[in-house]
Design an enzyme around this catalytic site. Structure first.
Site, mmCIF file in Angstrom:
data_model
loop_
_atom_site.group_PDB
_atom_site.id
_atom_site.type_symbol
_atom_site.label_atom_id
_atom_site.label_comp_id
_atom_site.label_asym_id
_atom_site.label_seq_id
_atom_site.Cartn_x
_atom_site.Cartn_y
_atom_site.Cartn_z
ATOM 1 N N LYS A 22 -6.747 0.728 -0.620
ATOM 2 C CA LYS A 22 -7.268 -0.571 -0.193
ATOM 3 C C LYS A 22 -8.802 -0.572 -0.246
ATOM 4 O O LYS A 22 -9.407 -1.482 -0.805
ATOM 5 C CB LYS A 22 -6.761 -0.857 1.232
ATOM 6 C CG LYS A 22 -7.157 -2.188 1.806
ATOM 7 C CD LYS A 22 -6.231 -2.603 2.932
ATOM 8 C CE LYS A 22 -6.511 -1.922 4.256
ATOM 9 N NZ LYS A 22 -7.766 -2.316 4.924
ATOM 10 N N ASP A 311 -7.714 4.824 10.688
ATOM 11 C CA ASP A 311 -6.542 3.979 10.432
ATOM 12 C C ASP A 311 -5.221 4.710 10.712
ATOM 13 O O ASP A 311 -4.160 4.095 10.740
ATOM 14 C CB ASP A 311 -6.564 3.477 8.982
ATOM 15 C CG ASP A 311 -7.726 2.516 8.755
ATOM 16 O OD1 ASP A 311 -8.187 1.888 9.734
ATOM 17 O OD2 ASP A 311 -8.173 2.388 7.610
HETATM 18 C C1 S3P Z 1 -12.708 0.427 5.790
HETATM 19 C C2 S3P Z 1 -13.324 1.011 6.862
HETATM 20 C C3 S3P Z 1 -12.692 1.223 8.171
HETATM 21 C C4 S3P Z 1 -11.179 1.022 8.123
HETATM 22 C C5 S3P Z 1 -10.749 -0.131 7.269
HETATM 23 C C6 S3P Z 1 -11.311 -0.019 5.860
HETATM 24 C C7 S3P Z 1 -13.465 0.273 4.534
HETATM 25 O O1 S3P Z 1 -13.271 0.327 9.086
HETATM 26 O O2 S3P Z 1 -10.658 0.868 9.418
HETATM 27 O O3 S3P Z 1 -9.330 -0.184 7.184
HETATM 28 O O4 S3P Z 1 -12.848 0.024 3.478
HETATM 29 O O5 S3P Z 1 -14.698 0.413 4.563
HETATM 30 P P1 S3P Z 1 -14.637 0.728 9.854
HETATM 31 O O6 S3P Z 1 -15.514 1.326 8.850
HETATM 32 O O7 S3P Z 1 -15.229 -0.543 10.394
HETATM 33 O O8 S3P Z 1 -14.229 1.671 10.946
#
Ligand code: S3P
Length: 421
Positions: A22, A311
């Protein structure tokens, strides 16, 4: 689908691949949109979150042309005529604010009920210091937020939270700022943005927790997105918890800032291993293997490694319920501002299934072994909670019924088909 029942299984033996990552799909779509030519993104994740990013970029004039195995993307951004809807996706909202704020556009970003409750000032503050202006609810803490972008200047900024979304928003804005942009975070969060920017020709310097970037235009590129380790984690956990199980997941992203969950399982005593086989755009990719492990022990997770398994924390709590002794998660307040309050949603749902778990102000304690017996529970409209509860069902004694499981489509649209297969 409003409800699904997951029956316990005798064993879980699979060789599979998982949907693409993702985080990398969001970034590949965004960087293709501002690159110097036509790009190809192969095997992108087409889950609801990534489709939100695609739709927002299309509204900014980016062309996505469907081709065998992916999309050709023709960049060139223009001011969107309407409000951009990031849906449920924090990554879409926060990274887009960074990406678009370097252009002389007026734009408004909103999101669904959950995203409109999540904190945004963490990106608004540094982007304002760079020269963009914002207005939004609660002093631009909550979506919808309106932005007037334009000429930016590079800043040197220490983030208060270890968040890859915040770091990435600043770096994406830094591509078009005057002078160098420096971001320093308190603990290491996933580093895909800096790896990709470097692989696409950026002058990126990483020293410990500090990233420095000079303005540049990314090369055009072709990139095949590897499998998502956060999606692989559900099957790996199922293999470890269910007697007689063995799972091999191929083509998984093995970036060191994303595999702390697998490392934590190993520390608990689980039979989990992984091997890097290739590199794509600066990202290691390989295979993960896991087997049933009858004895697991509790561990302590603190703030240093939280960002690299943020996550996977609900799933870690499920695994901990099978382990001997206490598992303590502390300094994890960030879990409260995810798609759901993941401290309270994890604790309330695992409790309903019979797990001995206690909520702390900034984390949780699981006392084991107290594996889930079974029962009815709720996804809290959070994809990661829904998938964790499904694995709980497979490994439970009596089966689990999940309300609103359809939220898995945020990151893993065919999760239940794979599970049934
Ligand atoms: C992500 C960063 C994470 C994660 C999210 C995806 C990203 O959030 O929880 O599912 O792609 O940069 P945070 O960086 O705000 O913790």
């Amino acid at each position: 689908m409003e409800r699904i029942r997951i029956e316990p299984v005798k064993n879980f033996v699979r060789r599979l691949s998982v949907p693409s990552d993702k985080s990398l799909t969001h970034r590949a779509f965004m960087l293709a949109s501002v690159s110097s030519g036509r790009c190809f993104v192969g095997r992108p994740l087409l889950s609801r979150d990534c489709l939100s990013t695609k739709a927002c970029l299309e509204a900014c004039g980016v062309g996505f042309e469907k081709a065998e195995g992916g999309f050709f993307i023709k960049g060139g951004l223009r001011e969107p005529e309407d409000v951009l809807d990031a849906g449920n996706s924090g990554t879409t909202a926060r990274l887009l604010m960074g990406l678009l704020s370097g252009y002389p556009f007026f734009f408004v970003i909103t999101g669904d009920e959950s995203l409109r409750k999540r904190p945004m000032r963490r990106v608004v503050e540094p982007l304002s210091l760079m020269g963009a202006s914002f207005m939004g609810r609660n002093d631009a803490e909550r979506l919808p937020i309106a932005c007037r972008g334009g000429k930016l200047r590079g800043i040197s900024y220490k983030t208060k939270v270890a968040s890859a979304q915040v770091k990435s928003a600043i770096l994406l804005a830094g591509m078009r700022a005057e002078g160098a942009t420096v971001v320093e975070e308190p603990f290491k969060s996933r580093d895909h943005t800096e790896r990709m920017l470097k692989a696409l020709g950026g002058d990126v310097e990483v020293k410990g927790l500090r990233v420095k970037l000079k303005p540049f235009v990314p090369f055009s590129f072709s990139f095949e997105v590897p499998g998502d380790p956060s999606s692989a984690a559900y099957w790996v956990a199922a293999a470890v918890l269910i007697p007689g199980s063995h799972v091999v997941v191929e083509g998984v992203l093995l970036n060191p800032t994303r595999i702390s969950f697998f490392e934590a399982l190993r520390e608990m005593g689980a039979d989990v291993s992984w091997e890097i086989e290739e590199e794509r755009l600066g990202e290691p990719v390989g295979v993960v293997e896991a087997r049933y492990t009858p004895y697991l022990k509790g561990i302590v997770i603190g703030k240093e490694r939280l960002p690299s398994m943020i996550d996977e924390m609900p799933l870690l709590c499920l695994v901990a319920s099978f382990a001997e002794g206490e598992t303590v998660v502390k300094d994890a307040g960030e879990l409260r501002v995810k798609e759901s309050d993941r401290i309270s949603s994890t604790v309330s749902e695992l409790k309903r299934l019979g797990v001995d778990i206690e909520e702390l102000s900034d984390g949780m304690v699981v006392r084991g072994p107290s594996p889930p017996k079974g029962g009815r529970c709720f996804s809290h409209r959070d994809h990661r909670i829904a998938m964790m509860l499904a694995v709980a069902g497979l490994a439970s004694r009596e089966g689990v019924e999940i309300e609103e499981p359809q939220w898995v489509s945020i990151s893993y649209p065919d999760f239940f088909e794979v599970l049934e297969g």
